[in-house]
Scaffold this motif. Structure first.
Motif, PDB file in Angstrom:
ATOM      1  N   VAL A  37       0.854  -1.185   0.000  1.00  0.00           N
ATOM      2  CA  VAL A  37       0.000   0.000   0.000  1.00  0.00           C
ATOM      3  C   VAL A  37       0.891   1.237   0.000  1.00  0.00           C
ATOM      4  O   VAL A  37       1.826   1.343   0.786  1.00  0.00           O
ATOM      5  N   GLN A  64      -2.608  -2.725   4.825  1.00  0.00           N
ATOM      6  CA  GLN A  64      -1.965  -3.880   4.180  1.00  0.00           C
ATOM      7  C   GLN A  64      -2.198  -5.144   5.011  1.00  0.00           C
ATOM      8  O   GLN A  64      -2.578  -6.189   4.473  1.00  0.00           O
ATOM      9  N   LEU A  84      -3.644  -6.358  -6.584  1.00  0.00           N
ATOM     10  CA  LEU A  84      -4.368  -5.217  -6.032  1.00  0.00           C
ATOM     11  C   LEU A  84      -3.376  -4.115  -5.683  1.00  0.00           C
ATOM     12  O   LEU A  84      -2.463  -4.339  -4.878  1.00  0.00           O
ATOM     13  N   ILE A  86      -2.973  -0.182  -4.250  1.00  0.00           N
ATOM     14  CA  ILE A  86      -3.738   0.770  -3.430  1.00  0.00           C
ATOM     15  C   ILE A  86      -2.888   1.984  -3.119  1.00  0.00           C
ATOM     16  O   ILE A  86      -1.723   1.868  -2.748  1.00  0.00           O
ATOM     17  N   ALA A 112      -8.926   5.360   0.134  1.00  0.00           N
ATOM     18  CA  ALA A 112      -8.091   4.431  -0.629  1.00  0.00           C
ATOM     19  C   ALA A 112      -8.564   4.401  -2.072  1.00  0.00           C
ATOM     20  O   ALA A 112      -9.736   4.134  -2.344  1.00  0.00           O
ATOM     21  N   TYR A 114      -8.050   2.248  -5.246  1.00  0.00           N
ATOM     22  CA  TYR A 114      -7.475   0.936  -5.532  1.00  0.00           C
ATOM     23  C   TYR A 114      -7.846   0.469  -6.924  1.00  0.00           C
ATOM     24  O   TYR A 114      -8.845   0.879  -7.496  1.00  0.00           O
ATOM     25  N   GLN A 115      -6.971  -0.376  -7.432  1.00  0.00           N
ATOM     26  CA  GLN A 115      -7.140  -0.906  -8.782  1.00  0.00           C
ATOM     27  C   GLN A 115      -6.810  -2.387  -8.767  1.00  0.00           C
ATOM     28  O   GLN A 115      -5.770  -2.789  -8.255  1.00  0.00           O
ATOM     29  N   LYS A 126     -11.492  -0.508 -10.972  1.00  0.00           N
ATOM     30  CA  LYS A 126     -10.893   0.649 -10.310  1.00  0.00           C
ATOM     31  C   LYS A 126     -11.975   1.279  -9.454  1.00  0.00           C
ATOM     32  O   LYS A 126     -13.104   1.464  -9.921  1.00  0.00           O
ATOM     33  N   ILE A 163     -13.254  -2.724   1.132  1.00  0.00           N
ATOM     34  CA  ILE A 163     -12.559  -3.147  -0.084  1.00  0.00           C
ATOM     35  C   ILE A 163     -12.789  -4.632  -0.337  1.00  0.00           C
ATOM     36  O   ILE A 163     -13.056  -5.051  -1.461  1.00  0.00           O
TER      37      ILE A 163
END
Length: 173
Positions: A37, A64, A84, A86, A112, A114-115, A126, A163
């Motif tokens: 992260v 994390q 992942l 972030i 956050a 994130y993708q 995403k 998430i």
């Protein structure tokens, strides 16, 4: 129960058998490798004289760890189907102030971005998740520090749960 079963509804974390690798959202989530992260912060504490980047690093570490426990409870996948990535950002806002301008309560906003990338590195999802936790400011250094750390821990844990749920829904579609 019969009405819900008749419409095709199924529990998100349902497994065909007792084995943790038998399928369902848990098995799909276990195929995600979590990249470190990345905290979004300004200059480091040695340059700027601020300790905020230390809090940002700690929040990234907490997120994390919570994600590893949620997505990969049996260890990281040998061959990950997804990765992942972030970026984490924290912001403090005064929530309650006295007439003299001093804050007595603050909100910690943790966001956050994130993708989820496939094994080839192509993005498949995403999203942005955000959590707000509050804590009191008592003007006692130790209790203020403890309150801020507790708020940070709660925010990271709730963010990881959010998430995890969004990823599970995406992967089970």
């Amino acid at each position: 129960m019969l009405v819900a079963a008749g419409c095709g509804w199924r529990p998100l974390y349902e497994r065909p058998s007792a084995s943790p690798t038998s399928g369902g959202a848990g098995a799909a989530l276990a195929q995600i490798s979590i990249d470190p992260v990345v905290p979004k912060s300004g200059l480091g504490p040695l340059i700027s004289g601020s300790t905020d980047s230390l809090y940002d690093s700690r929040a990234a570490q907490l997120l994390q760890n919570y994600l590893k426990n949620a997505l990969n409870p049996y260890g990281p996948p040998n061959t990950a189907l997804y990765h992942l990535a972030i970026e984490l950002q924290q912001e403090l806002r005064a929530a309650v102030s006295l007439d003299n301008g001093q804050s007595t309560r603050e909100d910690l906003v943790m966001t956050a971005e994130y993708q989820l990338n496939d094994a080839k590195g192509e993005p498949v999802m995403k999203d942005v998740a955000s959590i707000v936790t509050s804590y009191d400011i008592l003007r006692e250094p130790f209790s203020d520090l403890s309150s801020r750390r507790d708020a940070q821990q709660r925010a990271a844990q709730e963010l990881a749960q959010g998430i995890q749920t969004r990823l599970a829904v995406f992967l089970k579609k």
